[in-house]
Design an enzyme around this catalytic site. Structure first.
Site, mmCIF file in Angstrom:
data_model
loop_
_atom_site.group_PDB
_atom_site.id
_atom_site.type_symbol
_atom_site.label_atom_id
_atom_site.label_comp_id
_atom_site.label_asym_id
_atom_site.label_seq_id
_atom_site.Cartn_x
_atom_site.Cartn_y
_atom_site.Cartn_z
ATOM 1 N N GLY A 23 31.134 50.256 110.298
ATOM 2 C CA GLY A 23 30.248 49.611 111.271
ATOM 3 C C GLY A 23 28.783 49.769 110.917
ATOM 4 O O GLY A 23 27.981 48.853 111.117
ATOM 5 N N ASP A 24 28.426 50.915 110.387
ATOM 6 C CA ASP A 24 27.054 51.165 109.942
ATOM 7 C C ASP A 24 26.658 50.145 108.883
ATOM 8 O O ASP A 24 25.585 49.537 108.952
ATOM 9 C CB ASP A 24 26.947 52.595 109.406
ATOM 10 C CG ASP A 24 25.578 52.915 108.826
ATOM 11 O OD1 ASP A 24 24.568 52.729 109.537
ATOM 12 O OD2 ASP A 24 25.518 53.359 107.659
ATOM 13 N N ALA A 25 27.538 49.934 107.918
ATOM 14 C CA ALA A 25 27.248 48.990 106.836
ATOM 15 C C ALA A 25 27.207 47.545 107.347
ATOM 16 O O ALA A 25 26.316 46.780 106.976
ATOM 17 C CB ALA A 25 28.296 49.132 105.731
#
Length: 150
Positions: free
Chosen positions: A35-37
């Protein structure tokens, strides 16, 4: 635009022979990792689409949006519109025991940001790009997105 998203998904699945999984069974920290990416890629795309700019200036703008503090603010705004499923993923992410801490955020903000990233990762892996983008747009605010690009 929608066609290119579908072709990206199809290409990804075909090239790497990816199969559907039960993403609810994945660790919330794994969901937050992807999700961060995914979130950063969306934010970078928004800024780059605003016009050609020096990489350092782009980096400064993007960093302001992807920080744990910014993500914590966003998820607080989004909680009322999360589905039950998304809210459950958020809680799992927020309650996870991360091995690291953000440099410029409190532990509470960091955990909330981890929950936010878990939701984004979950939606990304489920290929629910429309819903993922809808939540990001709501969290940023439509006027904010246009202001960010300038």
């Amino acid at each position: 635009m929608e066609k290119s998203i579908i072709s990206f998904e199809e290409s990804l699945n075909q090239t790497f022979r990816l199969s559907d999984k039960d993403w609810k069974m994945y660790s919330p920290l794994t969901l937050a990792y992807i999700g961060d990416a995914a979130y950063e890629l969306v934010i970078r795309t928004i800024f780059v689409s605003g016009g050609n700019c020096q990489a350092q200036k782009l980096h400064q703008k993007v960093t302001a949006c992807v920080s744990a503090k910014a993500q914590s603010r966003m998820i607080k705004m989004l909680q009322p519109v999360l589905t039950e499923e998304e809210a459950a993923v958020y809680r799992r992410g927020r309650n996870a025991k991360p091995y690291t801490k953000a440099k410029n955020a409190s532990m509470e903000e960091y955990l909330e940001a981890t929950g936010f990233e878990a939701v984004i990762g979950y939606l990304y892996l489920k290929r629910e790009f429309g819903r993922m983008n809808e939540l990001i747009a709501q969290g940023l605010g439509v006027q904010s997105i246009q202001a960010l690009q300038n």
